[in-house]
Design a protein around this motif. Structure first.
Motif, PDB file in Angstrom:
ATOM      1  N   LYS A   1     -11.047  -7.707  18.842  1.00  0.00           N
ATOM      2  CA  LYS A   1     -10.507  -8.754  18.885  1.00  0.00           C
ATOM      3  C   LYS A   1     -11.146  -9.399  20.156  1.00  0.00           C
ATOM      4  O   LYS A   1     -11.836  -8.832  20.748  1.00  0.00           O
ATOM      5  CB  LYS A   1      -8.965  -8.671  19.064  1.00  0.00           C
ATOM      6  N   LEU A   2     -10.818 -10.876  20.156  1.00  0.00           N
ATOM      7  CA  LEU A   2     -11.248 -11.569  21.337  1.00  0.00           C
ATOM      8  C   LEU A   2     -10.403 -11.620  22.507  1.00  0.00           C
ATOM      9  O   LEU A   2      -9.168 -11.607  22.315  1.00  0.00           O
ATOM     10  CB  LEU A   2     -11.592 -13.134  20.981  1.00  0.00           C
TER      11      LEU A   2
ATOM     12  N   ILE B   1     -14.964  -7.920  11.009  1.00  0.00           N
ATOM     13  CA  ILE B   1     -15.476  -7.834  12.652  1.00  0.00           C
ATOM     14  C   ILE B   1     -16.680  -8.670  12.654  1.00  0.00           C
ATOM     15  O   ILE B   1     -17.795  -8.244  12.242  1.00  0.00           O
ATOM     16  CB  ILE B   1     -15.610  -6.613  13.186  1.00  0.00           C
TER      17      ILE B   1
ATOM     18  N   SER C   1     -15.789 -10.765  18.335  1.00  0.00           N
ATOM     19  CA  SER C   1     -15.027  -9.502  18.182  1.00  0.00           C
ATOM     20  C   SER C   1     -16.119  -8.195  17.880  1.00  0.00           C
ATOM     21  O   SER C   1     -15.709  -7.200  18.473  1.00  0.00           O
ATOM     22  CB  SER C   1     -14.134  -9.567  17.126  1.00  0.00           C
TER      23      SER C   1
END
Lengths: 248, 305
Positions: free
Chosen positions: A240-241, A69, A79
């Motif tokens: 996540k993005l 991460i 993230s």
């Protein structure tokens, strides 16, 4: 003559019997590196039981992440930042709701506010301490429309991945921006409840728009504890993005 | 001037002069005293040394190795004063789990004489700091935090005079402005007072009332703020005071390769030192004092840094 003797004796007692004067004649100063010295056993033995107890606690597994991460995977979001802002919101909003009957609009923190990334694999208590070594507290500020405009200008100016929660969706355009908060366009006639830390509220990292808000609502919740509580609720973390802030 | 007075004064002066001459003949050779000041700052709960793979501080620091250095110095010269300039707390889980208990226990073992209070000492709140202070065998010094309306009242002194080998060493503490740095809930009714005025008062009290031979300021104000040079710092304290021999600093985590020689209000030298953070370095200042049977005109000491 008698008088002179008295004077002499007085002088004798004043100067002759006085404890010696001390004057500094020489000073030496140096700074020594602590590296090669042989450790003192009694000190090591004192530390040991603390280390054993602490290691057990900090190596407690909280969750798992299939990949690192990161806090540098994109220009406007990361993230780690997304995870952090979302989890703080999730943890703090129920406290805020129960205290005020209102809902937090979004969360905003500072890029690099998390001091370490989370490596792939098990997530331990240790990682929470590495991410947040300070005792920062979560709090909510009510920002006026004018302060919100300062906040937006700051984000545009800085062009860095300052973490925001998913409630804050901004598209940076060549000639301006469009911003939705909770699916509704930003309305500068309205005030907003923003979740952040006491450090940033005090003007940390130059986020001066957080100073002197309409009101401050404390949560009495440590940021690190929010991280630990959230991670221990979720077996797997998929950070996540999602393009919550992006440029055209 | 009356003639009689003149004679009296002349005679007295002559008496003094001949007495001094006599002294000169019988003068024993000058005795010297040697005081060693050892100091740390911003150790930030770094109980253990840095790991061997640390990019910057591989294998540096750690309480057990620091204790070894202190012991070695004590063997060389037993007349040691051991000081810390604040932020002993916060930075590793040792603090988060044990609240400063281990930090103070180790400082007791190393026989620290005094420490000042850094902003991170308030991280668990003033009530927790109080609990830890009860276990400290060293003095907590702060002259510009007014703790009158807090639980720390009477537990923190403005200064302390140590007498080592007959040398009077006055040490006073200075703390940084807490507002904006520490949550008010944590420091409660602690009142911050302008450190410049306090340092001027302290150095006068220690010099004139306590008759100290050495005066040390233990400061957590920060070395110097280049971008905001008006913000009070150790270099400003040095410049605005007199009679301080040494300022031991902290807060800015400044790694000085050697102590700075600054000028005080009277144009005299004052040493300012700071040794980075996390205990990777330790400061050592050796003072040599000459014993004179009569008051001689004070010369500036030789400084070797």
């Amino acid at each position: 003559m008698k008088k002179y003797i008295i004077i002499f004796l007085t002088i004798f007692f004043v100067f002759g019997c006085k404890s010696p004067q001390l004057t500094v004649s020489k000073i030496e100063g140096q700074n020594i590196e602590i590296k090669e010295q042989l450790a003192v056993k009694s000190i090591e033995e004192t530390i040991h039981p603390y280390t054993v107890k602490m290691d057990k606690e900090i190596n407690t597994v909280l969750s798992f992440t299939p990949k690192i991460i990161s806090e540098k995977d994109s220009k406007y979001e990361t993230s780690l930042g997304n995870l952090m802002a979302d989890l703080c919101y999730e943890q703090a909003n129920p406290i805020f709701e129960s205290r005020t009957g209102k809902t937090i609009d979004f969360a905003l923190f500072n890029h690099r506010g998390m001091r370490a990334e989370i490596p792939q694999g098990n997530i331990l208590v240790k990682h929470a301490f590495e991410m947040m070594p300070f005792e920062n507290m979560l709090l909510v500020v009510e920002l006026s429309g004018a302060k919100m405009e300062e906040l937006i200008l700051f984000l545009l100016d800085e062009a860095r991945a300052h973490p925001v929660s998913h409630h804050f969706q901004m598209l940076i355009k060549k000639d301006g921006y469009s911003l939705n908060i909770n699916g509704k366009p930003f309305d500068k006639s309205k005030s907003y409840y923003v979740l952040t830390s006491d450090y940033l509220q005090g003007g940390g990292d130059n986020m001066n728009f957080f100073k002197n808000p309409l009101q401050i609502i404390e949560t009495d919740y440590k940021l690190r504890n929010a991280i630990i509580d959230y991670l221990s609720k979720h077996e797997v973390i998929n950070a996540k993005l999602d393009g919550r802030i992006k440029a055209e | 001037m009356k003639r009689r007075d003149f004679i009296t004064k002349t005679s007295a002066a002559t008496a003094l002069l001949s007495f001094n001459n006599f002294e000169l003949f019988a003068a024993p050779k000058i005795k010297q005293k040697h005081i060693t000041i050892l100091h740390t700052n911003d150790v930030h709960s770094h109980i253990e040394p840095f790991a061997a793979d640390h990019p910057r501080y591989a294998n540096l620091g750690g309480a057990a190795k620091r204790a070894a250095y202190i012991n070695a110095v004590r063997l060389e010269n037993p007349n040691v004063i051991l000081l810390d300039a604040g932020d002993m707390f916060q930075g590793t889980p040792y603090f988060n789990y044990f609240g400063g208990e281990l930090e103070f226990k180790l400082m007791n073992m190393m026989q620290y004489n005094a420490a000042t209070i850094g902003n991170h000492e308030f991280d668990n709140g003033i009530d927790d700091l109080y609990k830890q202070i009860l276990n400290a065998k060293f003095e907590l010094l702060s002259a510009n935090y007014d703790f009158t309306n807090t639980i720390l009242n009477t537990h923190v002194k403005p200064y302390k005079v140590f007498i080592v080998d007959g040398v009077k060493i006055g040490v006073f503490g200075l703390g940084i402005k807490l507002e904006g740095l520490v949550n008010k809930k944590m420091f409660k009714e602690t009142v911050y007072i302008d450190p410049i005025e306090i340092a001027q008062d302290m150095s006068r009290i220690l010099k004139e009332q306590e008759k100290c031979d050495l005066i040390i300021c233990l400061s957590h104000l920060g070395y110097y703020y280049k971008a905001t040079p008006d913000v009070v710092s150790d270099l400003i304290i040095a410049e605005k005071t007199a009679n301080i021999d040494l300022i031991i600093g902290g807060h800015t985590h400044t790694f000085l390769p050697k102590p700075t020689v600054a000028k005080n209000k009277d144009g005299k030298n004052v040493l300012v030192n700071q040794v980075g953070w996390t205990g990777v370095n330790m400061g050592r200042i050796d003072f040599y004092l000459d014993e004179n049977q009569t008051k001689i005109k004070a010369k500036e000491p030789i400084i070797i840094v």
